[in-house]
Design an enzyme around this catalytic site. Structure first.
Site, PDB file in Angstrom:
ATOM      1  N   GLU A 122      10.288   8.109 -16.933  1.00 50.00           N
ATOM      2  CA  GLU A 122       8.946   8.659 -17.184  1.00 50.00           C
ATOM      3  C   GLU A 122       8.478   8.339 -18.600  1.00 50.00           C
ATOM      4  OE1 GLU A 122       8.575  12.883 -15.567  1.00 50.00           O
ATOM      5  OE2 GLU A 122      10.700  12.432 -15.343  1.00 50.00           O
TER       6      GLU A 122
ATOM      7  N   HIS B  47       0.834  -1.217   0.000  1.00 55.94           N
ATOM      8  CA  HIS B  47       0.000   0.000   0.000  1.00 55.94           C
ATOM      9  C   HIS B  47       0.868   1.267   0.000  1.00 55.94           C
ATOM     10  CE1 HIS B  47      -3.361  -2.664   1.308  1.00 55.94           C
ATOM     11  NE2 HIS B  47      -2.402  -3.230   2.028  1.00 55.94           N
TER      12      HIS B  47
ATOM     13  N   LYS C 166      17.182  20.868 -10.798  1.00 59.33           N
ATOM     14  CA  LYS C 166      16.506  19.632 -11.203  1.00 59.33           C
ATOM     15  C   LYS C 166      17.425  18.608 -11.852  1.00 59.33           C
ATOM     16  CE  LYS C 166      12.486  19.039 -11.039  1.00 59.33           C
ATOM     17  NZ  LYS C 166      11.414  19.652 -11.829  1.00 59.33           N
TER      18      LYS C 166
ATOM     19  N   SER D   4      16.256  20.933 -16.009  1.00 64.44           N
ATOM     20  CA  SER D   4      15.115  21.778 -16.335  1.00 64.44           C
ATOM     21  C   SER D   4      15.633  23.059 -16.968  1.00 64.44           C
ATOM     22  CB  SER D   4      14.347  22.091 -15.053  1.00 64.44           C
ATOM     23  OG  SER D   4      13.659  23.319 -15.186  1.00 64.44           O
TER      24      SER D   4
END
Ligand code: ARG
Length: 458
Positions: free
Chosen positions: A290, A156, A283, A277
């Site tokens: 992704e 979970h 970043k 970024s």
């Protein structure tokens, strides 16, 4: 210009209809398979006496000339041709004369396209399997490095029990091994030769289907000509296997995205497989993971397209089936690209064991071990579980973790506690004691690694 199939009609089609109907824009990538198939067909026609040996020789020479010219770039695809099959036949006839028109004896584009696609996908399956094997080896090597590195295991997405990072990684090796099994099953059913099914009903010529299939490397032939031309199960199976493979890569990607976030900081990806970024200078984004996660949707889409395209088709060939190719090509291209980038990303991924251990220390992930400790001392598990829960509640109320409670406190909850409790809830012991088959102990992870390496041996 009139089409090769001009006869019943004058073969003059509207430009718009032509463009809509044409598949050469995407099926030209099967040119090697198309020519290979045609060569086997010409040889079979000669071997069975359907055409003369010299005619077959002329066809074979013409076809191999087309192959080398396409490979060298001396010949380019003519978008005006309907598809790759028409293109090769047209060029052949232009080059060798009327004998070129004999190649299509006892054949139809319906069995020809099924053959080309099977030949093409067999090679794709082999390339994908090789890439999956490489990835399994990379994942297994990583697992070996981190076979004793403790991190929280989650259910979970809540900290559950301590596991080793090696154990966690080996779960993916197991998934990928099943993917190979699915691909190999699907390979078996793809390696069935449809040629000789002709348009749908077989042929009146004395062809030798088995010899032609064997020459092309097929161990079996389609036993029903209508099935031979209309079966696209192999496409659906491949897309199914690839969808499951992508689902695995996507779950792995999701974990990598989480693990490399500042909230987790469990892993550090190599600079070579991350991006920055354009405005936020701090970043380091896990774009590769992704994108793999994102491209999974695209492969599912390919599967759904083909399944839906096929669902209402009467036997045998229907032009709808031309739509199979872009989907399977896209899925194979996508999966190969994902596997390549994934392998590099995993190879360069570094664990941050200290952060993993710190996270493992905070979540009461040894609460089960407290219960197991009492159970081994004679307390029935369900009551032991309750005592362990009460101890956790006590810790939360007092801002402590289980390791920090003194023995007196433990004994307020059960007289069965003694000094050995501290050893029992030590995280390394929690991991080390899980020696059951497939458990997270180092020995068990080593066994898994050994099994996978055995499996990977050529
Ligand atoms: N381009 C077609 C396809 O991909 C080849 C088969 C065409 N057959 C036909 N009878 N029109 O399916």
């Amino acid at each position: 210009m009139a089409k090769m199939w001009a006869g019943r009609t004058d073969g003059i089609t509207d430009r718009i209809a032509d463009d809509f109907n044409s598949s050469i824009g995407f099926d030209s990538r099967m040119f090697r398979q198309d020519i290979k198939g045609s060569m086997a067909h010409a040889s079979m026609l000669a071997a069975t006496g359907i055409i003369a040996e010299e005619e077959a020789d002329t066809l074979l020479a013409g076809l191999s000339g087309i192959l080398s010219d396409l490979e060298s770039g001396a010949l380019s695809f003519d978008p005006a041709c309907e598809d790759i099959h028409m293109f090769v036949e047209e060029v052949l006839t232009a080059r060798v004369g009327d004998v070129g028109k004999k190649l299509h004896t006892a054949r139809s584009r319906n069995d020809q396209v099924a053959l080309d696609l099977r030949l093409y996908l067999l090679e794709e399956i082999d390339a994908i399997c090789a890439a999956v094997k490489k990835l399994i080896a990379t994942v297994t090597d990583k697992a070996e490095c981190y076979k004793a590195t403790i991190l929280p295991g989650y259910t979970h997405l809540q900290r559950a029990q301590p596991v080793t990072f090696g154990h966690h990684l080996m779960a993916y090796a197991m998934m990928l091994r099943r993917d190979l099994g699915r691909l190999s099953d699907c390979r078996g059913r793809t390696a069935v030769c449809p040629i000789g099914s002709c348009a749908l009903a077989g042929t009146t010529y004395p062809i030798d289907r088995k010899a032609e299939a064997a020459a092309l490397g097929f161990p079996a032939i389609a036993e029903n000509s209508m099935d031979g031309v209309s079966d696209r199960d192999f496409c659906v199976e491949l897309l199914g296997a690839l969808s499951i493979l992508m689902m695995h890569l996507s779950r792995f990607s999701e974990e990598i995205v989480l693990w490399s976030s500042w909230e987790f900081r469990f892993v550090e990806l190599s600079d070579a497989f991350t991006t920055g970024s354009s405005i936020m200078s701090q970043k380091k984004n896990p774009d590769m993971a992704e994108l793999v996660r994102g491209k999974t949707g695209r492969v599912y889409g390919d599967l759904l397209s083909v399944l839906t395209m096929l669902k209402g088709l009467p036997l045998a060939y229907n032009k709808d089936m031309q739509e199979d190719k872009e989907s399977v090509f896209d899925a194979c291209d996508t999966v190969k690209a994902c596997l390549g980038v994934f392998d590099g990303m995993i190879a360069g991924m570094r664990a941050l064991p200290e952060n993993m251990l710190n996270a493992a220390k905070k979540g009461f992930i040894n609460a089960t071990d407290v219960a197991d400790y009492l159970t081994k001392k004679g307390e029935p598990f369900r009551s032991a579980y309750k005592i362990s829960g009460q101890l956790v509640a006590y810790c939360i109320a007092h801002g402590k973790v289980l390791e920090e409670l003194d023995l007196d406190t433990y004994r307020q909850f059960s007289p069965l506690f003694d000094d050995a409790i501290y050893k029992a809830i030590d995280l390394s012991a929690c991991v080390g004691n899980r020696t059951s088959e497939g458990g997270t102990s180092v020995a068990s992870v080593e066994k898994q690694i050994k099994g996978i390496r055995e499996f990977l041996k050529p």
